[in-house]
Design an enzyme around this catalytic site. Structure first.
Site, PDB file in Angstrom:
ATOM      1  N   GLY A 195       1.225  -1.379   0.307  1.00 55.49           N
ATOM      2  CA  GLY A 195      -0.129   0.273  -0.175  1.00 55.49           C
ATOM      3  C   GLY A 195       0.362   1.587  -0.266  1.00 55.49           C
ATOM      4  O   GLY A 195       2.387   1.042   0.353  1.00 55.49           O
TER       5      GLY A 195
ATOM      6  N   GLU B  38       4.778  -6.182   7.579  1.00 57.48           N
ATOM      7  CA  GLU B  38       4.856  -5.398   8.784  1.00 57.48           C
ATOM      8  C   GLU B  38       5.653  -4.896   9.506  1.00 57.48           C
ATOM      9  O   GLU B  38       5.369  -4.101  10.361  1.00 57.48           O
ATOM     10  CB  GLU B  38       2.820  -4.942   8.649  1.00 57.48           C
ATOM     11  CG  GLU B  38       2.230  -5.164   7.278  1.00 57.48           C
ATOM     12  CD  GLU B  38       2.229  -6.037   6.318  1.00 57.48           C
ATOM     13  OE1 GLU B  38       2.094  -6.234   5.547  1.00 57.48           O
ATOM     14  OE2 GLU B  38       3.024  -7.382   6.831  1.00 57.48           O
TER      15      GLU B  38
ATOM     16  N   ASP C  59      -1.830  -7.659   7.367  1.00 58.78           N
ATOM     17  CA  ASP C  59      -3.054  -6.409   7.275  1.00 58.78           C
ATOM     18  C   ASP C  59      -3.746  -7.546   5.603  1.00 58.78           C
ATOM     19  O   ASP C  59      -3.318  -8.046   5.153  1.00 58.78           O
ATOM     20  CB  ASP C  59      -3.673  -5.602   7.303  1.00 58.78           C
ATOM     21  CG  ASP C  59      -2.823  -4.467   6.531  1.00 58.78           C
ATOM     22  OD1 ASP C  59      -2.267  -5.389   5.898  1.00 58.78           O
ATOM     23  OD2 ASP C  59      -3.704  -3.741   6.008  1.00 58.78           O
TER      24      ASP C  59
END
Length: 370
Positions: A71, A147, A155
């Site tokens: 992202g 992450e 996620d």
């Protein structure tokens, strides 16, 4: 070069129908997902699902370096809070909500949807890949859920797909952010077929000649092409280490697990890198990983995304994510000042806060309709 966030094209099929091609179009940022890309892709997938002339969808990234490196965390950083601050706006929740809606939609898509997972596939890219019915990988595929390095957690459905891997592999990969290749992805259940990168256009020609467009038939049609390259897969990294992974991740005492992983003294490069990444990681993230995987074992896919949205908004709200991105990608000093500062200082209340809904009590969960 188009400046559209996602490029949409069509490939003709032998039966006179069309294959919809969607190409994430942010090559310079390794096709990192931003809100414009998420919204454009979701809308077009919906349109294609109801278009009788489109029999299948092919999803890829621009360039050869990456399908999707994750992202757009730099944009998310702007909408997150530092320790002790309030969220500046609703942008983080908006991003995660729409990203998770798209990821969930891929899992339930009614037409054959093929993801070309070549190059870097990390974080948000894993959410797109793992959601698709047909997931193809190449000799350049490099995957990870890293992450731990930015104060987030695995996620985009990671709770679901990491909790369904062999042995303790999912926990180990979530804790360490360890990278893995195409052979590993097949072993872990994150991919379905291996194709050398140079065979992409031959594969597309093979796909367009399919006799039936039922999802199972397309799956088998593509795997018949992949089978000829089974001897060309890269050397496995995860399966040869499975016994070690299961040993160090044994039991429920997370501090002992962290100590076992980070205490590795051997000469294996993959295990050494995994140990170092965990040792430098955000102190709260391992506790979130353990909790999310344990909880996900009894949850449906929709319930997993609802849980992860609560966790993600809290990650943006509680300071860890902002500090992690600052140190790695904004100031680039690689010296995050985590609070708490060590694994041993993390308390039950720190973790409990991540699972408490941050939404208005009189409002339904934003993903209640999944």
């Amino acid at each position: 070069m188009s400046d559209q966030p996602v490029i949409f094209e069509y490939l003709p099929t032998a039966c006179g129908k069309r294959i919809g091609v969607a190409r994430l179009n942010a090559e310079k940022s390794l096709n990192a997902l931003n809100l414009a890309m998420i919204d454009a892709l979701h809308a077009q997938l919906k349109a294609w699902e109801h278009d009788g002339t489109v029999v299948a969808v092919w999803l890829e990234g621009a360039g050869e370096k990456a399908f999707c490196a994750g992202g757009d965390v730099v944009a998310l950083h702007a909408g997150s809070a530092a320790y002790g601050e309030a969220l500046p706006d609703n942008s983080a929740q908006t991003f995660f909500e729409r990203e998770y809606r798209l990821d969930h939609y891929l899992h339930v898509y009614t037409k054959p949807l093929i993801v070309w997972g070549s190059g870097i596939v990390m974080g948000g890219g894993m959410g797109l890949l793992c959601g698709a019915p047909v997931r193809l990988v190449t000799e350049t595929t490099r995957m990870a859920m890293p992450e731990i390095t930015i104060g987030l957690f695995p996620d985009v459905g990671g709770s679901y797909f990491l909790s369904r891997t062999p042995g303790q592999a999912g926990l180990f990969l979530g804790l360490t952010g360890a990278q893995f290749n195409a052979t590993d992805a097949l072993y872990l259940g994150f991919a379905d077929g291996f194709v050398p990168q140079g065979e992409k256009f031959a594969l597309l020609n093979h796909l367009s000649a399919a006799k039936s467009w039922a999802k199972d038939d397309v799956f088998q049609h593509l795997l018949s092409f992949c089978n000829q390259f089974s001897e060309q897969k890269p050397k496995a990294q995860v399966e040869p280490h499975q016994a070690h992974i299961d040993t160090v991740c044994k039991g429920d005492k997370l501090l002992s697990i962290i100590e076992a992983i980070t205490g590795y003294q051997g000469e294996d490069e993959w295990l050494t890198r995994a140990a170092k990444t965990l040792a430098r990681g955000c102190p709260v993230t391992p506790f979130l990983v353990q909790q999310q995987l344990q909880r996900a074992a009894g949850l449906s896919l929709a319930e997993v995304f609802r849980m992860e949205l609560i966790m993600a908004v809290n990650s943006a709200r509680l300071g860890h994510f902002k500090e992690g991105v600052r140190a790695l990608l904004i100031d680039k000093d690689r010296k995050p000042q985590w609070v708490p500062a060590t694994f041993a200082e993390v308390e039950a209340d720190h973790i409990k806060a991540f699972f408490e809904a941050p939404f208005a009590p009189d409002q339904p969960h934003p993903l209640a309709d999944l």
